[in-house]
Design an enzyme around this catalytic site. Structure first.
Site, PDB file in Angstrom:
ATOM      1  N   GLU A 103       0.841  -1.193   0.000  1.00 14.86           N
ATOM      2  CA  GLU A 103       0.000   0.000   0.000  1.00 14.86           C
ATOM      3  C   GLU A 103       0.880   1.248   0.000  1.00 14.86           C
ATOM      4  O   GLU A 103       1.763   1.392   0.833  1.00 14.86           O
ATOM      5  CB  GLU A 103      -0.906   0.034   1.236  1.00 14.86           C
ATOM      6  CG  GLU A 103      -1.995  -1.012   1.247  1.00 14.86           C
ATOM      7  CD  GLU A 103      -3.005  -0.772   2.363  1.00 14.86           C
ATOM      8  OE1 GLU A 103      -3.152   0.388   2.798  1.00 14.86           O
ATOM      9  OE2 GLU A 103      -3.645  -1.745   2.793  1.00 14.86           O
ATOM     10  N   ASP A 133      -3.705   3.884  -1.217  1.00 12.33           N
ATOM     11  CA  ASP A 133      -4.457   4.014   0.031  1.00 12.33           C
ATOM     12  C   ASP A 133      -5.128   5.381   0.127  1.00 12.33           C
ATOM     13  O   ASP A 133      -4.680   6.358  -0.476  1.00 12.33           O
ATOM     14  CB  ASP A 133      -3.488   3.813   1.200  1.00 12.33           C
ATOM     15  CG  ASP A 133      -4.187   3.585   2.517  1.00 12.33           C
ATOM     16  OD1 ASP A 133      -5.409   3.299   2.517  1.00 12.33           O
ATOM     17  OD2 ASP A 133      -3.523   3.690   3.566  1.00 12.33           O
ATOM     18  N   GLU A 190     -12.552   1.152   3.115  1.00 20.85           N
ATOM     19  CA  GLU A 190     -11.974   1.023   4.460  1.00 20.85           C
ATOM     20  C   GLU A 190     -12.701   1.930   5.440  1.00 20.85           C
ATOM     21  O   GLU A 190     -13.350   2.901   5.060  1.00 20.85           O
ATOM     22  CB  GLU A 190     -10.478   1.315   4.448  1.00 20.85           C
ATOM     23  CG  GLU A 190     -10.072   2.658   3.906  1.00 20.85           C
ATOM     24  CD  GLU A 190      -8.555   2.837   3.862  1.00 20.85           C
ATOM     25  OE1 GLU A 190      -7.837   1.988   4.427  1.00 20.85           O
ATOM     26  OE2 GLU A 190      -8.098   3.825   3.282  1.00 20.85           O
TER      27      GLU A 190
END
Length: 228
Positions: A103, A133, A190
């Site tokens: 990431e 990310d 997320e």
């Protein structure tokens, strides 16, 4: 190191785990890295990554489970060192290259986007996965996406929060879903904390989720997971 699952709700199983730096008393990665002197940060970053890989080799149930690890792109030598050292650590731990996902974190700035893009291609040639990310946070912009072409985008929790009741966020995430499909990039949402957020995101076409709704990170072990 703590581990938080990434859940595939379409198949109702754990797709993989993100490894997160935590202090002995649960302190955040940011607070830990703040205590590391600048010349040593890239060495500490690499040591954390190798530690995560070693632990995953002991904890993961099978070879289909992926490990997502972060690295800091603001140190020019880190990506090259990360590639070789991480592959060596994975080999020792019994993990295959396609079980590793790197990431690109929002905490660093890409001084040479072209150079980083070349490294991403090398990672892909070796079977490694890459993710951008915090997409939508203001750090990971469209130009960075165009330059890197990662395998995954991780939609920032700021867009996820209360999305079930916010038509503006729904419209933005719907556009991201369409963009990702056009670029052949998979999405991970997320910071999903509620069933309502999960349902809204599923209706928009997202199937990979990470957040407290499914499991909180646990230090040194894999947490129990709710996959529905």
């Amino acid at each position: 190191m703590a581990f938080q699952p990434i859940v595939d709700v379409s198949r109702e199983h754990v797709w993989g785990y993100e490894a997160l730096v935590r202090g002995e008393n649960g302190e955040s990665a940011a607070s830990i890295f703040a205590q590391v002197e600048e010349p040593r940060k890239h060495h500490f970053d690499q040591a954390c990554r190798q530690r995560a890989i070693e632990m995953a080799g002991r904890l993961f149930p099978d070879e289909r489970t992926r490990l997502s690890v972060n690295f800091l792109p603001d140190h020019e030598q880190v990506p090259k060192a990360a590639m070789r050292a991480s592959l060596d650590a994975a080999s020792r731990a019994g993990l295959r290259p396609n079980q590793l996902m790197f990431e690109f974190t929002e905490t660093g700035h890409f001084g040479d986007l072209g150079g980083t893009a070349n490294l991403v291609e090398k990672y892909r040639d070796l079977g490694l996965l890459t993710a951008l990310d915090d997409f939508g946070s203001g750090y990971s912009g469209l130009l960075r996406l165009a330059g890197l072409q990662p395998d995954f985008l991780k939609i920032d929790m700021g867009l996820v929060r209360n999305i079930s009741a916010d038509k503006r966020r729904q419209a933005i995430v719907a556009a991201v879903v369409s963009l990702a499909r056009a670029l052949d990039i998979d999405l991970i949402a997320e910071g999903v904390e509620t069933r309502e957020e999960s349902t809204a995101l599923r209706e928009l076409g997202i199937t990979l989720f990470q957040g407290f709704h499914y499991a909180r990170p646990t230090i040194g072990t894999l947490p129990p997971v709710m996959v529905s």
